[in-house]
Design an enzyme around this catalytic site. Sequence first.
Site, PDB file in Angstrom:
ATOM      1  N   ASP A   1       0.814  -1.228   0.000  1.00 25.51           N
ATOM      2  CA  ASP A   1       0.000   0.000   0.000  1.00 25.51           C
ATOM      3  C   ASP A   1       0.841   1.268   0.000  1.00 25.51           C
ATOM      4  O   ASP A   1       0.403   2.314   0.481  1.00 25.51           O
ATOM      5  CB  ASP A   1      -0.954   0.028   1.211  1.00 25.51           C
TER       6      ASP A   1
ATOM      7  N   HIS B   1      -4.504  -1.950  -6.505  1.00 19.33           N
ATOM      8  CA  HIS B   1      -3.910  -0.648  -6.769  1.00 19.33           C
ATOM      9  C   HIS B   1      -4.917   0.255  -7.475  1.00 19.33           C
ATOM     10  O   HIS B   1      -5.707  -0.194  -8.287  1.00 19.33           O
ATOM     11  CB  HIS B   1      -2.594  -0.747  -7.555  1.00 19.33           C
TER      12      HIS B   1
END
EC number: 6.3.4.4
Length: 428
Positions: free
Chosen positions: A13, A41
Amino acid sequence: MSSVVVVGTQWGDEGKGKITDYLSEKAEVVARYQGGNNAGHTIVFDGKKYKLHLIPSGIFYKDKICVIGNGMVIDPKALVEELAYLHDHGVDTSNLRISNRAHVILPYHIKLDIVEEDRKGANKIGTTRKGIGPAYMDKAARIGIRIADLLEKDTFAAKVAAVLEEKNRLFEKYYETDGFSAEEIVEEYFHYGEQIAKYVADTSVVLNDALDDGRRVLFEGAQGVMLDIDQGTYPFVTSSNPIAGGVTIGSGVGPSKIHHVVGVSKAYTTRVGDGPFPTELDDEIGDRIRKVGNEYGTTTGRPRRVGWFDSVVVRHARRVSGITDLSLNSIDVLTGLKTLKICTSYRYKGEVLDEFPASLNVLAECEPIYEELPGWEEDITGVKTLHELPENARTYVERVCQLTGIPLTVFSVGPDRSQTNMVRGVFA
């Protein structure tokens, strides 16, 4: 020939998707080499926000080949759904290539992931429950099913039937739950195979031919170094190798063809799921960073755990992944904090540790040693160069580079592509 690997330096992340998308402008081929749809993503393209889990972020560029490599585990149902999602948004996916050697996630993998996490209770790993780990387990046990098998119905049916003899006993006797019908799995998933067959290729050949022809290839890692099954906080890790070394195994490209490794990091640290997190903030500052940074998982929606920047973690990532360039993201999220902290080392029973320990017992007793820096109040979301940053923000960035030993190549001051700034190029 020019190749760049993008890896996360923390627990995932870090904003790899945005950086990969940014670097994709110069690349001619974009490839993923590990993981599955446990990775999420978010990409902003032409003013629209897209969330992808399997397909490389370069898919939005018609002239770029996008590769799902052999090191990935693919849920065909999820892949077909993601393709439909892109088609519904007018995205042409004819530039996609899927490795015929990649392994397949089937319904029994997903169920195994769920029931095993539930069985562990408080001792759970914190998986995304997508079947990733069980699929990699079957791969290592040499009973996995590959994309090449999925496309041959008789072969696929025989392999599923053989595997389910064991899996159904496990479900019924150990987990005391229902098993699966081989016929139902074969009928449903062979149909998915038919829908993706036109994309299937020997992607090792595709990638090596591109490199040998002098084309620019970008390898897109998922998760992060600290989730690597060998180099991360085991067992609170993923089941594959996100480190740059995973490229050679997961794409079929030799190590001599890797030139740059861009390590992506936030200006602070986040983590989803269970496991150690030395600089975690369980206070108002942590809540503020989470809110301002919108720190919620793309795949799970779970609130991310938040902490100060940990240079011990990123130095570990630099060493085990051979990182040559740093991409520092989300600097803007720290705006408005009076004092910032960077972890420089750990203290363990009176001893100072500069390197990340392997033992979780040791790690649990480590206290972060912090260096404090002054914050800034100025709005930096429109900044385009390092020199435009306020002095305190620039000092913070420079100190991160000094403590990690990685030169800065990219920095971002917001979530949009236009807020990503290149300091120096990585493609030859």
